[in-house]
Write an enzyme that holds these catalytic residues in place. Sequence first.
Site, PDB file in Angstrom:
ATOM      1  N   GLY A  52       0.869  -1.176   0.000  1.00 34.10           N
ATOM      2  CA  GLY A  52       0.000   0.000   0.000  1.00 34.10           C
ATOM      3  C   GLY A  52       0.902   1.220   0.000  1.00 34.10           C
ATOM      4  O   GLY A  52       1.764   1.347   0.881  1.00 34.10           O
ATOM      5  N   ALA A  53       0.706   2.115  -0.968  1.00 37.30           N
ATOM      6  CA  ALA A  53       1.645   3.213  -1.169  1.00 37.30           C
ATOM      7  C   ALA A  53       1.917   4.012   0.107  1.00 37.30           C
ATOM      8  O   ALA A  53       3.087   4.202   0.489  1.00 37.30           O
ATOM      9  CB  ALA A  53       1.136   4.116  -2.295  1.00 37.30           C
ATOM     10  N   ASP A  72      -1.118   4.632  -6.438  1.00 39.91           N
ATOM     11  CA  ASP A  72       0.298   4.479  -6.105  1.00 39.91           C
ATOM     12  C   ASP A  72       1.145   5.637  -6.612  1.00 39.91           C
ATOM     13  O   ASP A  72       2.218   5.910  -6.085  1.00 39.91           O
ATOM     14  CB  ASP A  72       0.828   3.151  -6.635  1.00 39.91           C
ATOM     15  CG  ASP A  72       0.265   2.000  -5.818  1.00 39.91           C
ATOM     16  OD1 ASP A  72      -0.897   1.608  -6.054  1.00 39.91           O
ATOM     17  OD2 ASP A  72       0.966   1.523  -4.904  1.00 39.91           O
TER      18      ASP A  72
END
Lengths: 345, 345
Positions: free
Chosen positions: A47-48, A237
């Site tokens: 997860g960014a 992202d």
Amino acid sequence: MKYETVTWRNDKVVMLDQRRLPTEEAYVECDGPAQVAEAIRNMTIRGAPAIGVAAAMGIALGAMRLRVKSKGRFREEFEGICRMMMETRPTAVNLSWAVQRMKDVLSGYGEEGLDGLRRALKSEAMAIREADIEVNRQMGQNGKRYIQNGSAILTHCNAGALATAGYGTALGVIRAAHEEGKDLEVYVCETRPQFQGARLTAWELDRDGILVTLITDSMSGYLMSKGLIHLVIVGADRISANGDVANKIGTYSLAVLAKAHGIPFYVAAPLSTFDLSLGTGDEIPIEERDTREVTHPFGRKIAPEGVRVWNPAFDVTPHEYVTAIITERGVAQEPFATSLRGLFS
Amino acid sequence: MKYETVTWRNDKVVMLDQRRLPTEEAYVECDGPAQVAEAIRNMTIRGAPAIGVAAAMGIALGAMRLRVKSKGRFREEFEGICRMMMETRPTAVNLSWAVQRMKDVLSGYGEEGLDGLRRALKSEAMAIREADIEVNRQMGQNGKRYIQNGSAILTHCNAGALATAGYGTALGVIRAAHEEGKDLEVYVCETRPQFQGARLTAWELDRDGILVTLITDSMSGYLMSKGLIHLVIVGADRISANGDVANKIGTYSLAVLAKAHGIPFYVAAPLSTFDLSLGTGDEIPIEERDTREVTHPFGRKIAPEGVRVWNPAFDVTPHEYVTAIITERGVAQEPFATSLRGLFS
């Protein structure tokens, strides 16, 4: 019990091991920066925004462990640690954003000695973590008006508490609508190859008492054609200056399908996910991962030996497909080049 | 060694166990019609034409095993076997087409005694099997002109030798183009929840020396956006009089994505797949299968306990998305209502 995606405990970086969810709630303790880097690479944490937080904490941990006396040596080693973090995964820009914030601490630091610097770096990492949760809550406030009472929402992958320091981006918006008492339900694409939708999003929404229905990625179009989806919301992202959105592979298909069905398509992402140095999404580097993710889900062989595989981890959705991008500072819409510049000014 | 999807050997119906491919090439011997029905239900054998052939063979096998003396009792038991076959799976219309052909043998039969009837039923089942292969080859001839030299083709699920008595529908068209020396490559969607693309299509194309690249279902749109696909070709489980196509879940998404990218979308199906009694695809019954197919691939739990799941095995693609339907008798195009009537007259 509440879970923590990534936290600092006893001078270790502690992460919920997302590879083992939903069957097991186990934590990994990282003792040094190399372990943190490996955890990012192997998707113990993903997860960014969460990657950015973990990298910052990993750098702080590295600074703490550095057994050097001179500031010159410290600087060199510190650079090496930052480089190692940067090389873990190429697409999420939150990683370089967080690393840059840590570097800025070093450059802004005077001659007060290394211990003070170490404390300052740890403080910065903790501040990045705390701010991430706050930013997500603000995104929730800014985005919840797009979710009407009685909505059915489609989401992809995991843009939730598990993809951030807490609360979530896309799922944060859903949470905020849920918290103000709106009746809603969420359909989640399982998200092959790594099943983050099935393993993570279904798990975290279920724990929050939000009604969730799991589908395979292939079912999304048919589901939309039945009129069962009112909006799509996903995370990101990396977002380029024109509003093109890199996000988990499959996002682009959902965006095209949403447009074909007249369904609004929202992206929720903090400002740290934007890369205004890139004019369009074509310039965003797209990670290709090990083909075994496709051919051997959970180690089980499902394809003939030696078959060719294409395994991009992300795709790029052109801004024409995006109804709005929800950030902590406000909401951007077409023309994105202008509206995004406005948010950043 | 050549494989046989379904055949008759030593008065048994023998099937390649498709659930075990590609890791194992094992055959299941069905000793009676109930075993054949179970093999259809549990997808030991699958694919609309193959299901039809297997059901006909199962009925012939049942007739052979029936220990009754009177024609009246035989008729009753025979009806029961046909009903059992009909109830195995609801969407593929080839099943009822094949069952009807077996029933027609019984109705057309005079007073010559049960042994002759049993032989006639077996002959009919074998004729259905042989004709299926021939029909596929003819479809290949009719469809191969749509594949240019140097084409990259996207397909979904398995519409190949394994979905038929041999050669295949969509893959038959690809085979025919390959056999005449055209240079081509095939991208195949893995096809969740049952992975028929990864397990079956990749396996059978690879054995034929056709270049195949495996992707997850979520990658199809991004692949198309990169200009890497020249045409899509799929099979069908039931086609209504207006040209709407029921096929494996995910087909509809591919059709919408193909249209958005200006890529032609072909369907290859024998006349036995058409149900002209249905005006539109809305009337086609869509099977929903066990939610464990989604939550427990290969028995491995990937979603939280008790999560809601939607698991339709098929979807319906409206004829507006279909460039052409390739049959053994010719190719139908818009307006399908007219062109299909022409093929059947």
